[in-house]
Structures are given as C-alpha cells and as structure tokens.
Design a protein around this motif. Structure first.
Motif, PDB file in Angstrom:
ATOM      1  N   LEU A   4       0.919  -1.241   0.028  1.00  0.00           N
ATOM      2  CA  LEU A   4      -0.020  -0.012   0.226  1.00  0.00           C
ATOM      3  C   LEU A   4       0.776   1.032  -0.046  1.00  0.00           C
ATOM      4  CD1 LEU A   4      -2.868  -1.217   2.392  1.00  0.00           C
ATOM      5  CD2 LEU A   4      -3.180  -0.731   0.167  1.00  0.00           C
ATOM      6  N   GLU A   5       2.037   1.211   0.774  1.00  0.00           N
ATOM      7  CA  GLU A   5       2.577   2.327   0.758  1.00  0.00           C
ATOM      8  C   GLU A   5       3.439   2.519  -0.509  1.00  0.00           C
ATOM      9  OE1 GLU A   5       5.992   4.317   3.814  1.00  0.00           O
ATOM     10  OE2 GLU A   5       6.251   2.124   3.509  1.00  0.00           O
ATOM     11  N   ALA A   6       3.846   1.316  -1.269  1.00  0.00           N
ATOM     12  CA  ALA A   6       4.499   1.640  -2.558  1.00  0.00           C
ATOM     13  C   ALA A   6       3.512   2.387  -3.686  1.00  0.00           C
ATOM     14  CB  ALA A   6       4.921   0.089  -3.013  1.00  0.00           C
ATOM     15  N   VAL A   7       2.424   2.022  -3.334  1.00  0.00           N
ATOM     16  CA  VAL A   7       1.447   2.781  -4.454  1.00  0.00           C
ATOM     17  C   VAL A   7       0.819   4.063  -4.028  1.00  0.00           C
ATOM     18  CG1 VAL A   7       0.638   0.442  -5.657  1.00  0.00           C
ATOM     19  CG2 VAL A   7      -0.717   1.576  -3.794  1.00  0.00           C
ATOM     20  N   GLY A   8       1.347   4.513  -2.914  1.00  0.00           N
ATOM     21  CA  GLY A   8       1.277   5.870  -2.460  1.00  0.00           C
ATOM     22  C   GLY A   8      -0.199   5.897  -1.431  1.00  0.00           C
ATOM     23  N   LEU A   9      -0.859   4.770  -1.030  1.00  0.00           N
ATOM     24  CA  LEU A   9      -2.108   5.064  -0.383  1.00  0.00           C
ATOM     25  C   LEU A   9      -1.818   4.990   1.147  1.00  0.00           C
ATOM     26  CD1 LEU A   9      -4.013   1.990  -2.330  1.00  0.00           C
ATOM     27  CD2 LEU A   9      -4.613   4.406  -2.180  1.00  0.00           C
ATOM     28  N   VAL A  10      -0.557   4.600   1.583  1.00  0.00           N
ATOM     29  CA  VAL A  10      -0.447   5.084   3.187  1.00  0.00           C
ATOM     30  C   VAL A  10       1.140   5.486   3.190  1.00  0.00           C
ATOM     31  CG1 VAL A  10      -1.878   3.102   3.818  1.00  0.00           C
ATOM     32  CG2 VAL A  10       0.382   2.708   3.482  1.00  0.00           C
ATOM     33  N   SER A  11       1.181   5.997   4.339  1.00  0.00           N
ATOM     34  CA  SER A  11       2.758   6.498   4.648  1.00  0.00           C
ATOM     35  C   SER A  11       2.875   5.885   6.125  1.00  0.00           C
ATOM     36  CB  SER A  11       2.917   7.962   4.481  1.00  0.00           C
ATOM     37  OG  SER A  11       2.197   8.666   5.418  1.00  0.00           O
ATOM     38  N   SER A  12       4.267   5.708   6.284  1.00  0.00           N
ATOM     39  CA  SER A  12       4.542   5.234   7.726  1.00  0.00           C
ATOM     40  C   SER A  12       5.612   6.441   8.328  1.00  0.00           C
ATOM     41  CB  SER A  12       5.204   3.931   7.589  1.00  0.00           C
ATOM     42  OG  SER A  12       6.304   3.987   6.974  1.00  0.00           O
ATOM     43  N   THR A  13       5.517   6.407   9.465  1.00  0.00           N
ATOM     44  CA  THR A  13       6.591   6.922  10.460  1.00  0.00           C
ATOM     45  C   THR A  13       6.934   5.973  11.487  1.00  0.00           C
ATOM     46  OG1 THR A  13       4.781   7.947  11.811  1.00  0.00           O
ATOM     47  CG2 THR A  13       5.901   9.379   9.914  1.00  0.00           C
ATOM     48  N   ARG A  14       7.931   6.243  12.259  1.00  0.00           N
ATOM     49  CA  ARG A  14       8.447   5.398  13.272  1.00  0.00           C
ATOM     50  C   ARG A  14       8.292   6.057  14.625  1.00  0.00           C
ATOM     51  NH1 ARG A  14      10.121   0.682  13.183  1.00  0.00           N
ATOM     52  NH2 ARG A  14      11.898  -0.211  12.031  1.00  0.00           N
ATOM     53  N   ARG A  15       7.765   5.179  15.350  1.00  0.00           N
ATOM     54  CA  ARG A  15       7.355   5.633  16.726  1.00  0.00           C
ATOM     55  C   ARG A  15       8.005   4.667  17.746  1.00  0.00           C
ATOM     56  NH1 ARG A  15       1.676   6.989  18.086  1.00  0.00           N
ATOM     57  NH2 ARG A  15       2.012   8.471  16.410  1.00  0.00           N
ATOM     58  N   GLY A  16       9.363   4.942  18.077  1.00  0.00           N
ATOM     59  CA  GLY A  16       9.851   3.699  19.019  1.00  0.00           C
ATOM     60  C   GLY A  16      10.098   2.699  18.156  1.00  0.00           C
ATOM     61  N   ARG A  17       9.787   1.593  18.492  1.00  0.00           N
ATOM     62  CA  ARG A  17      10.253   0.148  17.725  1.00  0.00           C
ATOM     63  C   ARG A  17       8.917   0.046  16.709  1.00  0.00           C
ATOM     64  NH1 ARG A  17      11.358  -4.528  21.798  1.00  0.00           N
ATOM     65  NH2 ARG A  17      11.219  -5.434  19.509  1.00  0.00           N
ATOM     66  N   GLU A  18       7.808   0.707  16.683  1.00  0.00           N
ATOM     67  CA  GLU A  18       6.871   0.577  16.044  1.00  0.00           C
ATOM     68  C   GLU A  18       6.706   1.464  14.796  1.00  0.00           C
ATOM     69  OE1 GLU A  18       4.227  -1.446  15.496  1.00  0.00           O
ATOM     70  OE2 GLU A  18       3.949  -2.440  17.600  1.00  0.00           O
ATOM     71  N   ARG A  19       6.134   0.947  13.855  1.00  0.00           N
ATOM     72  CA  ARG A  19       5.938   1.716  12.583  1.00  0.00           C
ATOM     73  C   ARG A  19       4.324   2.192  12.522  1.00  0.00           C
ATOM     74  NH1 ARG A  19       8.545   3.476   8.468  1.00  0.00           N
ATOM     75  NH2 ARG A  19      10.613   2.377   9.155  1.00  0.00           N
ATOM     76  N   ILE A  20       4.016   3.549  12.341  1.00  0.00           N
ATOM     77  CA  ILE A  20       2.617   3.813  12.344  1.00  0.00           C
ATOM     78  C   ILE A  20       2.178   4.118  11.018  1.00  0.00           C
ATOM     79  CG2 ILE A  20       0.878   5.712  13.428  1.00  0.00           C
ATOM     80  CD1 ILE A  20       2.404   4.068  15.481  1.00  0.00           C
ATOM     81  N   TRP A  21       1.185   3.721  10.585  1.00  0.00           N
ATOM     82  CA  TRP A  21       0.626   3.891   9.223  1.00  0.00           C
ATOM     83  C   TRP A  21      -0.478   4.858   9.075  1.00  0.00           C
ATOM     84  CZ3 TRP A  21       3.377   1.205   5.732  1.00  0.00           C
ATOM     85  CH2 TRP A  21       4.390   0.480   6.167  1.00  0.00           C
ATOM     86  N   GLU A  22      -0.561   5.650   8.205  1.00  0.00           N
ATOM     87  CA  GLU A  22      -1.740   6.556   8.008  1.00  0.00           C
ATOM     88  C   GLU A  22      -2.021   6.561   6.302  1.00  0.00           C
ATOM     89  OE1 GLU A  22      -2.335  11.302   9.117  1.00  0.00           O
ATOM     90  OE2 GLU A  22      -0.313  10.380   9.228  1.00  0.00           O
ATOM     91  N   VAL A  23      -3.255   6.748   6.056  1.00  0.00           N
ATOM     92  CA  VAL A  23      -3.767   6.857   4.646  1.00  0.00           C
ATOM     93  C   VAL A  23      -3.557   8.181   4.158  1.00  0.00           C
ATOM     94  CG1 VAL A  23      -5.953   6.949   3.373  1.00  0.00           C
ATOM     95  CG2 VAL A  23      -6.013   5.383   5.222  1.00  0.00           C
ATOM     96  N   GLN A  24      -2.860   8.080   2.747  1.00  0.00           N
ATOM     97  CA  GLN A  24      -2.738   9.270   1.943  1.00  0.00           C
ATOM     98  C   GLN A  24      -4.097   9.403   0.910  1.00  0.00           C
ATOM     99  OE1 GLN A  24       0.009  11.262   2.683  1.00  0.00           O
ATOM    100  NE2 GLN A  24      -0.021   9.896   4.245  1.00  0.00           N
ATOM    101  N   THR A  25      -4.762  10.517   1.240  1.00  0.00           N
ATOM    102  CA  THR A  25      -5.924  10.574   0.528  1.00  0.00           C
ATOM    103  C   THR A  25      -5.980  10.861  -0.923  1.00  0.00           C
ATOM    104  OG1 THR A  25      -6.038  12.758   1.444  1.00  0.00           O
ATOM    105  CG2 THR A  25      -7.196  11.128   2.750  1.00  0.00           C
ATOM    106  N   ARG A  26      -4.881  11.621  -1.557  1.00  0.00           N
ATOM    107  CA  ARG A  26      -4.625  12.077  -2.721  1.00  0.00           C
ATOM    108  C   ARG A  26      -4.857  10.891  -3.748  1.00  0.00           C
ATOM    109  NH1 ARG A  26      -6.429  16.065  -4.807  1.00  0.00           N
ATOM    110  NH2 ARG A  26      -7.069  14.621  -6.752  1.00  0.00           N
ATOM    111  N   PRO A  27      -4.252   9.701  -3.548  1.00  0.00           N
ATOM    112  CA  PRO A  27      -4.772   8.520  -4.534  1.00  0.00           C
ATOM    113  C   PRO A  27      -5.963   8.227  -4.767  1.00  0.00           C
ATOM    114  CG  PRO A  27      -2.442   8.214  -3.336  1.00  0.00           C
ATOM    115  CD  PRO A  27      -3.262   9.173  -2.575  1.00  0.00           C
TER     116      PRO A  27
END
Length: 103
Positions: free
Chosen positions: A50-73
């Motif tokens: 999903l990240e590769a096609v731009g639908l989500v992006s992620s950020t690191r928070r400690g040991r976890e990766r947090i995922w968020e929807v990207q609305t433009r696609p």
C-alpha cells in the motif's frame, strides 16, 4: 497512475486495512494486524505494498511503525471513476434514445 491503486485495493485484506485506517486514524503495524486475518508479518507486507502505491505512509514511533492513509491517490481514483460513470451514463442515454426512436 490509478491502475496500481485499483490493483492494491483489489485485495480484500488491503481494502479492509484502508477502511480501518480511514475510520480510526493512524495505527501501528500490530494494530493493523488485529483487524485482518493474517499474521503481523503478513500485515506488514500488505502495508508495504500500500505504501509503494502511495495509499499509506509510515513513520517510526519507538520500535513501532505507524501507518496513515494518504487521501490523494484515493481522490484521484474517485475522480477517474466519476469520469467513467459520466461516460457510461452518456452511452446509456444514447442507447435509450436510439431504442425509443426505433419503436
């Protein structure tokens, strides 16, 4: 560029991930794994696609990766579907007129 988006959303698990992120906001990989019937590793693979096609992006928070929807696609895909819908409506209207004139 909408084809990869539609392809990614064609998988029920990825579509469920997008729906959950839209409804509940950003989530960790572990939280995403809880809403689909796959392992955490399987969820991570879906998220990476999903990240590769731009639908989500992620950020690191400690040991976890947090995922968020990207609305433009998603908006672009919606625009594309609207164009197709208008074309089909016009085609159906022409067919209807042709059938009615031929009666």
């Amino acid at each position: 560029m909408t084809a990869p988006v539609f392809e990614a959303l064609g998988d029920p698990n990825r579509l469920l991930i997008i729906n959950r992120l839209c409804e509940g906001g950003p989530r960790s990989t572990s939280q995403v794994a809880q809403v689909i019937p796959v392992t955490r590793q399987g969820a991570a693979k879906h998220l990476q696609l999903l990240e590769a096609v731009g639908l989500v992006s992620s950020t690191r928070r400690g040991r976890e990766r947090i995922w968020e929807v990207q609305t433009r696609p998603l908006a672009d895909a919606g625009d594309y579907l609207s164009v197709l819908s208008r074309r089909w409506d016009a085609t159906i209207d022409r067919l209807r007129a042709h059938v009615e004139d031929g009666s």
